[in-house]
Design a protein around this motif. Sequence first.
Motif, PDB file in Angstrom:
ATOM      1  N   PHE A 104       0.834 -12.149   3.155  1.00 27.75           N
ATOM      2  CA  PHE A 104       0.700 -13.327   3.672  1.00 27.75           C
ATOM      3  C   PHE A 104       0.796 -13.238   5.124  1.00 27.75           C
ATOM      4  O   PHE A 104       1.842 -12.347   5.647  1.00 27.75           O
ATOM      5  CB  PHE A 104       1.528 -14.593   3.139  1.00 27.75           C
ATOM      6  N   SER A 105       0.437 -14.256   5.914  1.00 26.89           N
ATOM      7  CA  SER A 105       0.754 -14.376   7.263  1.00 26.89           C
ATOM      8  C   SER A 105       2.322 -15.145   7.691  1.00 26.89           C
ATOM      9  O   SER A 105       2.099 -16.459   7.132  1.00 26.89           O
ATOM     10  CB  SER A 105      -0.201 -14.975   8.168  1.00 26.89           C
ATOM     11  N   VAL A 106       3.291 -14.411   8.193  1.00 29.57           N
ATOM     12  CA  VAL A 106       4.519 -15.390   8.371  1.00 29.57           C
ATOM     13  C   VAL A 106       4.172 -16.623   9.234  1.00 29.57           C
ATOM     14  O   VAL A 106       4.748 -17.824   8.886  1.00 29.57           O
ATOM     15  CB  VAL A 106       5.488 -14.423   9.091  1.00 29.57           C
ATOM     16  N   SER A 107       3.450 -16.725  10.276  1.00 30.36           N
ATOM     17  CA  SER A 107       3.116 -17.773  11.108  1.00 30.36           C
ATOM     18  C   SER A 107       2.470 -18.690  10.183  1.00 30.36           C
ATOM     19  O   SER A 107       2.828 -19.646  10.376  1.00 30.36           O
ATOM     20  CB  SER A 107       2.088 -17.324  12.263  1.00 30.36           C
ATOM     21  N   GLU A 108       1.674 -18.499   9.126  1.00 28.10           N
ATOM     22  CA  GLU A 108       0.879 -19.402   8.346  1.00 28.10           C
ATOM     23  C   GLU A 108       2.188 -20.197   7.424  1.00 28.10           C
ATOM     24  O   GLU A 108       2.169 -21.242   7.386  1.00 28.10           O
ATOM     25  CB  GLU A 108      -0.190 -18.909   7.772  1.00 28.10           C
ATOM     26  N   LEU A 109       2.943 -19.177   6.848  1.00 21.20           N
ATOM     27  CA  LEU A 109       4.105 -19.834   5.955  1.00 21.20           C
ATOM     28  C   LEU A 109       5.065 -20.581   6.844  1.00 21.20           C
ATOM     29  O   LEU A 109       5.333 -21.788   6.210  1.00 21.20           O
ATOM     30  CB  LEU A 109       4.630 -18.490   5.534  1.00 21.20           C
ATOM     31  N   LEU A 110       5.184 -20.371   8.012  1.00 27.34           N
ATOM     32  CA  LEU A 110       5.980 -21.130   8.864  1.00 27.34           C
ATOM     33  C   LEU A 110       5.643 -22.426   9.102  1.00 27.34           C
ATOM     34  O   LEU A 110       6.125 -23.683   9.106  1.00 27.34           O
ATOM     35  CB  LEU A 110       6.491 -20.499  10.105  1.00 27.34           C
ATOM     36  N   ALA A 111       4.172 -22.555   9.377  1.00 27.20           N
ATOM     37  CA  ALA A 111       3.268 -23.691   9.705  1.00 27.20           C
ATOM     38  C   ALA A 111       3.321 -24.680   8.306  1.00 27.20           C
ATOM     39  O   ALA A 111       3.646 -25.811   8.480  1.00 27.20           O
ATOM     40  CB  ALA A 111       2.004 -23.486  10.182  1.00 27.20           C
ATOM     41  N   ARG A 112       3.181 -23.920   7.240  1.00 26.51           N
ATOM     42  CA  ARG A 112       3.138 -24.861   6.052  1.00 26.51           C
ATOM     43  C   ARG A 112       4.624 -25.294   5.673  1.00 26.51           C
ATOM     44  O   ARG A 112       4.790 -26.569   5.229  1.00 26.51           O
ATOM     45  CB  ARG A 112       2.613 -23.931   4.725  1.00 26.51           C
ATOM     46  N   ILE A 113       5.627 -24.524   5.938  1.00 26.49           N
ATOM     47  CA  ILE A 113       7.014 -25.109   5.728  1.00 26.49           C
ATOM     48  C   ILE A 113       7.348 -26.432   6.479  1.00 26.49           C
ATOM     49  O   ILE A 113       7.980 -27.354   6.141  1.00 26.49           O
ATOM     50  CB  ILE A 113       8.120 -23.838   5.985  1.00 26.49           C
ATOM     51  N   GLU A 114       6.964 -26.152   7.892  1.00 25.36           N
ATOM     52  CA  GLU A 114       7.090 -27.314   8.954  1.00 25.36           C
ATOM     53  C   GLU A 114       6.408 -28.652   8.306  1.00 25.36           C
ATOM     54  O   GLU A 114       6.995 -29.819   8.397  1.00 25.36           O
ATOM     55  CB  GLU A 114       6.411 -26.685  10.303  1.00 25.36           C
ATOM     56  N   ALA A 115       5.119 -28.430   7.849  1.00 29.63           N
ATOM     57  CA  ALA A 115       4.411 -29.633   7.344  1.00 29.63           C
ATOM     58  C   ALA A 115       5.159 -30.141   6.316  1.00 29.63           C
ATOM     59  O   ALA A 115       5.256 -31.499   6.059  1.00 29.63           O
ATOM     60  CB  ALA A 115       3.099 -29.145   6.737  1.00 29.63           C
TER      61      ALA A 115
END
Length: 233
Positions: A104-115
């Motif tokens: 997985f992309s860490v930046s994508e995971l962070l974006a989903r967590i922020e949402a």
Amino acid sequence: MKRVLVVEDETSIRELIALNLRMAGYEVLEAPTAERGLELLSAQRCDAAVLDVMLPGMNGFSLCETIRRDDSAIGIIILSAKGLESDKIRGLSIGADDYMTKPFSVSELLARIEALCRRVARASGAPADAAPPETRLVSGSFVLDEKARILYKDGQPIDLTQVEFQIMELFFQNPGTALVREKILEGVWGENYYGDVKIVDVNIRRLRMKIEDEPSQPKHILTVWGYGYRWNG
């Protein structure tokens, strides 16, 4: 500070996620097992949780169900090497808000967590700029209390996750209007969401089980074939 629980038995992956979350300003709780994750949650409430599926002892699916029974507000992301459609649907059906597969992309995971954390903050009544006025939306026998974040049917509260509540909010704000799946996805998960639009269908199925008298013959959440869904109060 927002707090995130990361349950992952592979140390390198867990530490990678935790490091990036801390760099992004989160407080992070780490657990190598589901049992340890539940211990941490019993001591400190979290805004979101990232759960690996393949854990020693209790697996991530069972952990997700256990957490969701006690907390309808926490954001949950299932993280797994399993990419089968049936596994994704199972994860979402038992209460996860999102599902990501490894690698997985860490930046994508962070974006989903922020949402997810934004939704939890909104649900808890945390202060926000230009906060909307307190309202109760009425549609037939249903009442949507936007302050308490509760849906009532015939005066009885219905237990919804925050994702489910936001979908109902969209319906109540657009009565009788056919909403395309992509609009629901954008309205609930955000315009930069990377996931599959099928996540909408899974949550609609879950909602029908909770609010319809006959989920197989829905009278309130109607399918607009080839397009999306329409609310009929």
